[in-house]
Scaffold this active site. Sequence first.
Site, PDB file in Angstrom:
ATOM      1  N   GLU A 157      50.712  35.423 -20.336  1.00  0.00           N
ATOM      2  CA  GLU A 157      51.357  34.471 -19.444  1.00  0.00           C
ATOM      3  C   GLU A 157      51.904  33.275 -20.200  1.00  0.00           C
ATOM      4  O   GLU A 157      52.959  32.729 -19.856  1.00  0.00           O
ATOM      5  CB  GLU A 157      50.393  34.004 -18.353  1.00  0.00           C
ATOM      6  CG  GLU A 157      51.115  33.215 -17.273  1.00  0.00           C
ATOM      7  CD  GLU A 157      50.176  32.560 -16.287  1.00  0.00           C
ATOM      8  OE1 GLU A 157      50.648  31.668 -15.562  1.00  0.00           O
ATOM      9  OE2 GLU A 157      48.999  32.930 -16.244  1.00  0.00           O
ATOM     10  N   HIS A 214      37.647  35.141 -18.275  1.00  0.00           N
ATOM     11  CA  HIS A 214      38.401  36.089 -17.459  1.00  0.00           C
ATOM     12  C   HIS A 214      38.561  37.415 -18.167  1.00  0.00           C
ATOM     13  O   HIS A 214      38.170  38.456 -17.662  1.00  0.00           O
ATOM     14  CB  HIS A 214      39.780  35.526 -17.107  1.00  0.00           C
ATOM     15  CG  HIS A 214      40.565  36.432 -16.215  1.00  0.00           C
ATOM     16  ND1 HIS A 214      41.401  37.430 -16.694  1.00  0.00           N
ATOM     17  CD2 HIS A 214      40.638  36.507 -14.863  1.00  0.00           C
ATOM     18  CE1 HIS A 214      41.944  38.071 -15.678  1.00  0.00           C
ATOM     19  NE2 HIS A 214      41.501  37.542 -14.553  1.00  0.00           N
ATOM     20  N   GLU A 245      36.913  40.937 -16.748  1.00  0.00           N
ATOM     21  CA  GLU A 245      37.796  42.089 -16.700  1.00  0.00           C
ATOM     22  C   GLU A 245      38.054  42.751 -18.043  1.00  0.00           C
ATOM     23  O   GLU A 245      38.964  43.576 -18.164  1.00  0.00           O
ATOM     24  CB  GLU A 245      39.137  41.678 -16.065  1.00  0.00           C
ATOM     25  CG  GLU A 245      38.980  41.188 -14.636  1.00  0.00           C
ATOM     26  CD  GLU A 245      40.305  41.011 -13.919  1.00  0.00           C
ATOM     27  OE1 GLU A 245      41.340  41.356 -14.510  1.00  0.00           O
ATOM     28  OE2 GLU A 245      40.295  40.541 -12.775  1.00  0.00           O
ATOM     29  N   VAL A 273      39.103  25.993 -14.453  1.00  0.00           N
ATOM     30  CA  VAL A 273      38.681  25.647 -13.098  1.00  0.00           C
ATOM     31  C   VAL A 273      37.484  26.502 -12.687  1.00  0.00           C
ATOM     32  O   VAL A 273      37.227  27.553 -13.259  1.00  0.00           O
ATOM     33  CB  VAL A 273      39.827  25.836 -12.091  1.00  0.00           C
ATOM     34  CG1 VAL A 273      41.040  25.024 -12.498  1.00  0.00           C
ATOM     35  CG2 VAL A 273      40.190  27.304 -11.935  1.00  0.00           C
TER      36      VAL A 273
END
Length: 330
Positions: A157, A214, A245, A273
Site C-alpha cells: 500500500e 497484521h 494473517e 491503532v
Amino acid sequence: MKKVNAMFFAIAIMTSMITGCGNNSSESGKSEISSSENISSQAPSADDEENYSTGDASLDNTRNQDGIGENELLVLSFGTSFNDSRRLTIGAIENDIEKAFPDYSVRRGFTSNIIIDHVKNRDGISIDDIDESLRRAVDNGVKNLVVQPTHLMNGIEYDELSGKIADYSDAFGKVAIGEPLLTSDEDFKKVEKAITEWTSEYDDGETAICFMGHGTEAESNQVYTKMQDMLTADGYKNYFIGTVEASPSLDDVKNAVKAGNYKRVILQPLMVVAGDHANNDMAGDEDSWKTAFENEGYEVECLLRGLGENEAIRKIYVEHAESAINSISE
C-alpha cells in the site's frame, strides 16, 4: 514536470523491500498498523448495524479544512472507525507533526474508502481519501507538499499511495514523501526500545509479552521476523512477535511461549491503532489470541492501545517528516 524530490520518485517506483480485554465489534477495515497489505480482507460494509461504541467522533479533528497556505504536510493513514483510538493514535501523530513544523499546515487523508464511508454514515464525519486530500491541496494553491504516511513498512500500500501522489506531482512546485515507521536499522532499534520500555512493568520473568501485527504475503512481511530476531538477540527472550494473517502466526507464538516457563501472557497490537484486529482478533471473547492462550491455561491481559499512543513512536514519524521537509528545502 516540475522539480520533485528524487527520494520521492525512488520510493514511488520501488518494489516492496521489507518491510483489560475488549468486546466484539465490526470495524470497517482489517489492516491497521501495517496500515495495509490485505485491503480485500475488510470487514462489514458501512451499512451494517453496530452494537458497540468506539468513542465520540466529534472530538476528532478531521483536518480537512481549507485555507492551507503554500506549505502542506499531508499525513496519510489507512484509517480506523474506532473513534477514540483514531484520536489517540493518528490524531496524536498529526498533532506532534503540527507542533514540530509550524510553517506547514497539517492535513489528514485515509487510504481506506470503506472506513471513510463507514465513519461518514455512522457518525456524519467526513474524512478525505487520497484523491480528495490531494485535490484539496491543489485547489488551495499548495506549492510545497510533504506527505508523511503512518504505515509500518515499505509494503504494497505504501508503494501504491506513492504512485498516486506521483500522479499529482505536476500540480505542485515540490513534493516529498516521508518514510514509514520501520525503514532503517535505527528505526528498528528505536521501536524496540519504545515497546520494551512501554511494557517494562509486565516484565517480571513469569510473563510472556506478545505483540500482534497484521502481516502480509508480500516480502515486506519480514519486518516482523527482523523485530523478533532483534528482541531475542538483545535479551528480550520473553517478547514475541506474531501476525494475524501471515508468519509468524498465532500457532508460532503459542509454541514459542509454551517453550518457556510463563504463567501469564500480555497481548498488545503492533499496529498504529487499536481497531478491529486489536478488539476482535486479539482481545475478542471468541476465536481470538486471548481465548487461545486462555485455553492453554495462561492468565491473559490485553492492552488495547495502538502504537500511535506511544510518544517515542510518534517521534519517529516526526523525524521522518523532517527528513522529507529537508529534502525539498535544500
